[in-house]
Write a protein that holds these residues in place. Structure first.
Motif, PDB file in Angstrom:
ATOM      1  N   ILE A  73       1.122  -1.282   0.054  1.00 38.91           N
ATOM      2  CA  ILE A  73       0.330   0.372   0.042  1.00 38.91           C
ATOM      3  C   ILE A  73       0.711   1.249   0.314  1.00 38.91           C
ATOM      4  O   ILE A  73       0.472   2.317  -0.997  1.00 38.91           O
ATOM      5  N   ARG A 124       0.780   3.930  -3.367  1.00 36.42           N
ATOM      6  CA  ARG A 124       0.359   5.463  -2.649  1.00 36.42           C
ATOM      7  C   ARG A 124       1.848   6.367  -3.195  1.00 36.42           C
ATOM      8  O   ARG A 124       1.657   7.871  -3.038  1.00 36.42           O
ATOM      9  N   ASP A 156      -6.488  -3.862  -4.852  1.00 36.11           N
ATOM     10  CA  ASP A 156      -7.684  -2.517  -5.234  1.00 36.11           C
ATOM     11  C   ASP A 156      -6.696  -1.851  -4.918  1.00 36.11           C
ATOM     12  O   ASP A 156      -6.780  -0.518  -6.534  1.00 36.11           O
ATOM     13  N   GLU A 157      -6.189  -1.461  -3.644  1.00 35.89           N
ATOM     14  CA  GLU A 157      -5.095   0.600  -4.524  1.00 35.89           C
ATOM     15  C   GLU A 157      -4.184  -0.142  -5.364  1.00 35.89           C
ATOM     16  O   GLU A 157      -4.336   1.191  -5.867  1.00 35.89           O
ATOM     17  N   GLY A 193     -15.501   2.135  -1.180  1.00 36.02           N
ATOM     18  CA  GLY A 193     -14.009   2.349  -2.747  1.00 36.02           C
ATOM     19  C   GLY A 193     -14.419   2.773  -3.982  1.00 36.02           C
ATOM     20  O   GLY A 193     -13.780   3.266  -4.633  1.00 36.02           O
TER      21      GLY A 193
END
Length: 287
Positions: free
Chosen positions: A152, A156, A191-192, A229
């Motif tokens: 994650i 990001r 998904d991230e 989401g």
């Protein structure tokens, strides 16, 4: 006790598969099978913002430093979605010294701080917070949660680099996140990474690929019950469709997301939807 353990295992399997509606229903039907923190996370994913806020506010006074840090981090991200950055920053500030919390709890606090910095446009501070989160993840022996959080963080970080125009570095960070997500077989992490890949594709000028990725993400998240989401991805897609010269499609997406966000008191998402609708009105000279 065995029944509770079995229920907890089934909930964990549902969460890892991204089936948040199923996980939430199982957790609700089996009180005590999962931690209050996970139950709050599932409540938020189902877009019950008020319920999630109540649950998290009950946890931020926990005597356990790690549980308190995790609850505050989640509550801060919720307040950002509600359009209350000052409240989010105040929550993070209330933690004070987090040295007593376990490293992965500290990593979640740093991730939430990075979100606050991204919200405020403080790109350098965002990178620093992500670096601290990465360091916290690497300070513990390899485990599932540490690997998920590392993926994650990389995703990001790729988003931040892409927004700065550092597309080569963004692609490298994204490849690292993608490789980790494949090894983990965790849908929420995947998904991230997919959302980050869509943004990087958009920054590279490949709007068609970005739109396809976001469309798939909206459908998949909604089918699995990750309504929050899905809303975020839907707004990303609406903003992209304006750039692609598809105002009718953008208006449809933004209007639906706006109504849903207002109903759920998600002020930041509602503001994004309103901005898209206003941009379309401007394009069509409906002033």
């Amino acid at each position: 006790e065995r029944l509770r353990a079995l229920a907890a295992l089934r909930i964990e399997i549902a969460v890892r598969g991204g089936r948040f509606t199923e996980a939430f229903e199982r957790a609700t039907a089996s009180p005590g099978a999962v931690s209050p923190l996970l139950h709050a996370e599932l409540t938020l994913a189902s877009s019950d913002v008020a319920g999630a806020r109540r649950a998290l506010q009950g946890l931020i006074g926990s005597p356990d430093a790690s549980e308190r840090a995790r609850a505050v981090a989640m509550l801060a991200e919720l307040e950002l979605l509600a359009g209350k950055p000052e409240t989010a920053i105040a929550h993070l500030g209330s933690l004070g010294d987090i040295a007593q919390a376990e490293p992965l709890a500290r990593a979640r606090v740093h991730l939430a701080a990075a979100r606050c910095d991204e919200y405020a446009g403080r790109v350098a501070a965002m990178r620093s917070a992500l670096a601290r989160a990465h360091g916290a993840c690497k300070s513990v022996p390899v485990c599932l949660e540490a690997s998920e959080l590392s993926a994650i963080v990389d995703a990001r970080r790729a988003v931040g680099l892409a927004r700065e125009g550092r597309l080569v570095e963004a692609a490298t960070a994204l490849d690292a996140a993608d490789a980790a997500a494949r090894d983990l077989d965790a849908v929420a992490v995947a998904d991230e990474v997919l959302a980050a890949r869509a943004l990087v594709s958009r920054r590279r000028g490949d709007s068609t690929a970005s739109a396809a990725l976001l469309g798939d993400l909206v459908r998949a998240r909604r089918e699995r019950g990750d309504e929050l989401g899905a809303l975020r991805a839907e707004l990303d897609l609406a903003e992209l469709e304006i750039l692609r010269g598809q105002p009718a499609l953008a208006a449809e997406l933004a209007s639906a997301a706006l109504a849903s966000s207002v109903r759920r008191e998600l002020g930041h998402l509602a503001a994004r939807g309103s901005a898209v609708v206003a941009a379309i009105d401007l394009m069509e000279l409906r002033l």
